[in-house]
Design a protein around this motif. Structure first.
Motif, PDB file in Angstrom:
ATOM      1  N   ARG A   1       1.649  12.001  -0.424  1.00 26.55           N
ATOM      2  CA  ARG A   1       1.980  11.907  -2.296  1.00 26.55           C
ATOM      3  C   ARG A   1       0.964  12.397  -2.900  1.00 26.55           C
ATOM      4  O   ARG A   1       0.969  13.578  -4.451  1.00 26.55           O
ATOM      5  CB  ARG A   1       0.741  10.659  -2.512  1.00 26.55           C
ATOM      6  CG  ARG A   1      -0.112  10.339  -4.092  1.00 26.55           C
ATOM      7  CD  ARG A   1      -0.163   8.707  -3.805  1.00 26.55           C
ATOM      8  NE  ARG A   1      -1.430   8.387  -3.012  1.00 26.55           N
ATOM      9  CZ  ARG A   1      -2.405   7.908  -3.556  1.00 26.55           C
ATOM     10  NH1 ARG A   1      -2.127   6.329  -3.783  1.00 26.55           N
ATOM     11  NH2 ARG A   1      -3.354   7.605  -3.001  1.00 26.55           N
TER      12      ARG A   1
ATOM     13  N   THR B   1       1.003  -0.901  -0.115  1.00 25.07           N
ATOM     14  CA  THR B   1       0.044  -0.233   0.195  1.00 25.07           C
ATOM     15  C   THR B   1       0.925   1.287   0.555  1.00 25.07           C
ATOM     16  O   THR B   1       1.795   0.936   0.550  1.00 25.07           O
ATOM     17  CB  THR B   1      -0.839   0.336   1.301  1.00 25.07           C
ATOM     18  OG1 THR B   1      -0.082   0.256   2.200  1.00 25.07           O
ATOM     19  CG2 THR B   1      -2.097  -1.585   1.738  1.00 25.07           C
ATOM     20  N   ASP B   2       0.878   2.039  -0.603  1.00 23.72           N
ATOM     21  CA  ASP B   2       1.459   3.442  -1.099  1.00 23.72           C
ATOM     22  C   ASP B   2       1.690   3.953   1.117  1.00 23.72           C
ATOM     23  O   ASP B   2       0.536   3.629   1.515  1.00 23.72           O
ATOM     24  CB  ASP B   2       0.690   4.743  -1.170  1.00 23.72           C
ATOM     25  CG  ASP B   2       0.676   4.177  -2.830  1.00 23.72           C
ATOM     26  OD1 ASP B   2       2.220   3.676  -3.322  1.00 23.72           O
ATOM     27  OD2 ASP B   2       0.362   4.307  -3.602  1.00 23.72           O
TER      28      ASP B   2
ATOM     29  N   SER C   1       7.149   4.496   3.151  1.00 23.73           N
ATOM     30  CA  SER C   1       6.069   4.346   1.920  1.00 23.73           C
ATOM     31  C   SER C   1       6.098   3.861   0.520  1.00 23.73           C
ATOM     32  O   SER C   1       4.849   3.584  -0.672  1.00 23.73           O
ATOM     33  CB  SER C   1       5.006   2.455   2.393  1.00 23.73           C
ATOM     34  OG  SER C   1       5.269   2.908   3.802  1.00 23.73           O
ATOM     35  N   PHE C   2       6.557   5.040   0.021  1.00 23.04           N
ATOM     36  CA  PHE C   2       6.894   5.100  -1.280  1.00 23.04           C
ATOM     37  C   PHE C   2       8.271   4.959  -1.961  1.00 23.04           C
ATOM     38  O   PHE C   2       9.565   5.896  -2.464  1.00 23.04           O
ATOM     39  CB  PHE C   2       7.044   6.768  -1.375  1.00 23.04           C
ATOM     40  CG  PHE C   2       5.644   7.349  -1.476  1.00 23.04           C
ATOM     41  CD1 PHE C   2       4.803   7.021  -1.854  1.00 23.04           C
ATOM     42  CD2 PHE C   2       5.373   8.061  -0.337  1.00 23.04           C
ATOM     43  CE1 PHE C   2       2.906   7.562  -1.231  1.00 23.04           C
ATOM     44  CE2 PHE C   2       4.139   8.243  -0.118  1.00 23.04           C
ATOM     45  CZ  PHE C   2       3.585   8.473  -0.840  1.00 23.04           C
TER      46      PHE C   2
END
Length: 397
Positions: free
Chosen positions: A53, A46-47, A246-247
């Protein structure tokens, strides 16, 4: 058509001859082919935060970073990195001379080793180690000297006497990783004190990979080596946005160090990617300024996932080394009647519908890592629960 070359010399540079396709590519392809749950490669499914973002989208639309960003990184990100280091650890850095933005931590490692190591220099690294370490040492012409972290009760431990014995007159650099991938070990204050004393005594440079700095669990504490006496001027500290936010596809990492060390690393880095990740740099600058509550929630979420997968693996019959940091858990497959991690991982998708990584790929001493297998728990809770159930069905007696 005749062959590509008449020379008997191999096409691949001999320094890289021992490095084939990475195990991650092999196992990820196996996961796709078999429809298995991929707990091999360490990327989330998951992003990260929506506001981060959106910050990237805003930068794209505003035309920030769509052309070449400054070589050292955009000022906003360098300032944010310096502020993060000071707020978290009391480490003061000049954003203009002591921070360098890189294409992820992998490039930071490559640039640091290419800049600081010459042919014949020895580099001491803890094994098992992240696979790019060995390749980057080789590309720099250095000689890697592994010091093995060994299982002790429920974790892997560093033998400080073994570390001291590994240092010779040819040692140029210590390559440290804490929190440690793949074992999940977090070096203690006592261990880091001893490492610092050794580096000062033998006048060694240190490159320290701290990309999992925000993923430490239980009573473990992340202590940057640069905060120890005598280390600020000899340590290159590497951080990364990918693991913390988490990117992972954005590939934004950084180096913090004394000006002369940053200058050296930048000299190599500028001929690798030159620059990268323009709009994402602005977004990561905003991410680093997120409140402490984000980092706490991120850690708690990963802690719950660690416990879920660890319990599932134990139920299936694996011996589990519960990690104090990172988002990987190492297991011993010998209680399952197995001893060859490579064979086990290649058969695991058919046996259980799960993909893992054999730790032996992270060792020079392959036999030392043979019975250990690594699983990633940076996945959605329902995915981990499914994987745990599949493993239980396949192996629980």
């Amino acid at each position: 058509m005749t062959g590509m070359t008449s020379s008997a010399r191999p096409l691949l540079n001999r320094r890289l001859a021992e490095f084939g396709t990475t195990i991650f590519a092999e196992m990820s392809a196996l996961a796709l082919r078999t429809g298995s749950i991929n707990l091999g490669q360490g990327f989330p499914d998951t992003d990260g935060p929506e506001e981060v973002r959106e910050a990237a989208v805003r930068a794209l639309r505003d035309g920030r970073g769509n052309q070449y960003p400054p070589g050292p990184g955009v000022p906003e990100l360098r300032t944010a990195v310096a502020a993060h280091q000071e707020r978290r650890y009391g480490l003061a850095h000049d954003p203009d001379t002591e921070v360098l933005v890189t294409a992820g931590a992998t490039e930071a490692i490559a640039a640091a080793l290419l800049a600081l190591v010459e042919p014949g220099d020895e580099v001491v690294a803890f094994e098992p180690y992240y696979d790019s370490y060995a390749a980057c040492i080789a590309m720099a012409g250095g000689t890697r000297v592994p010091v093995t972290l060994r299982p002790h009760e429920n974790s892997f431990r560093l033998d400080l006497d073994e570390l001291r014995a590994a240092v010779t007159d040819r040692t140029r650099l210590l390559l440290i990783n804490t929190p440690h991938n793949p074992t999940g070990t977090v070096l203690t204050r006592e261990e880091l004190t001893a490492i610092a004393e050794l580096a000062v005594e033998r006048d060694l440079l240190v490159v320290t990979d701290e990309v999992y700095e925000h993923l430490v669990f239980d009573s473990a504490e992340h202590l940057p080596l640069a905060t120890f006496p005598g280390m600020r001027e000899r340590t290159v500290t590497i951080g990364s946005a990918g693991k913390t936010f988490s990117f992972t596809g954005w590939k934004v990492g950084w180096v913090t160090a004394a000006p002369e060390l940053v200058t050296a690393v930048r000299s190599a880095k500028q001929y690798l990617t030159y620059v990268s990740s323009g709009p994402f740099q602005y977004a990561v600058a905003e991410a680093l300024a997120l409140p402490d509550s984000y980092f706490a929630a991120f850690r708690e979420d990963m802690l719950a996932k660690r416990d879920l997968l660890s319990a599932g693996l134990a139920t299936a019959g694996f011996k589990v080394f519960r990690p104090a940091g990172t988002y990987f858990v190492t297991t011993d497959i010998r209680p399952l009647g197995e001893s060859d991690g490579f064979a086990f991982c290649r058969a695991l998708p058919e046996r259980a519908g799960v993909v893992a990584i054999p730790n032996a790929v992270f060792y020079d001493h392959r036999e030392a890592g043979a019975p250990f297998v690594r699983f990633a728990f940076c996945k959605r809770t329902e995915v981990l629960a499914d994987a745990a159930e599949r493993l239980r069905k396949a192996f629980a007696r």
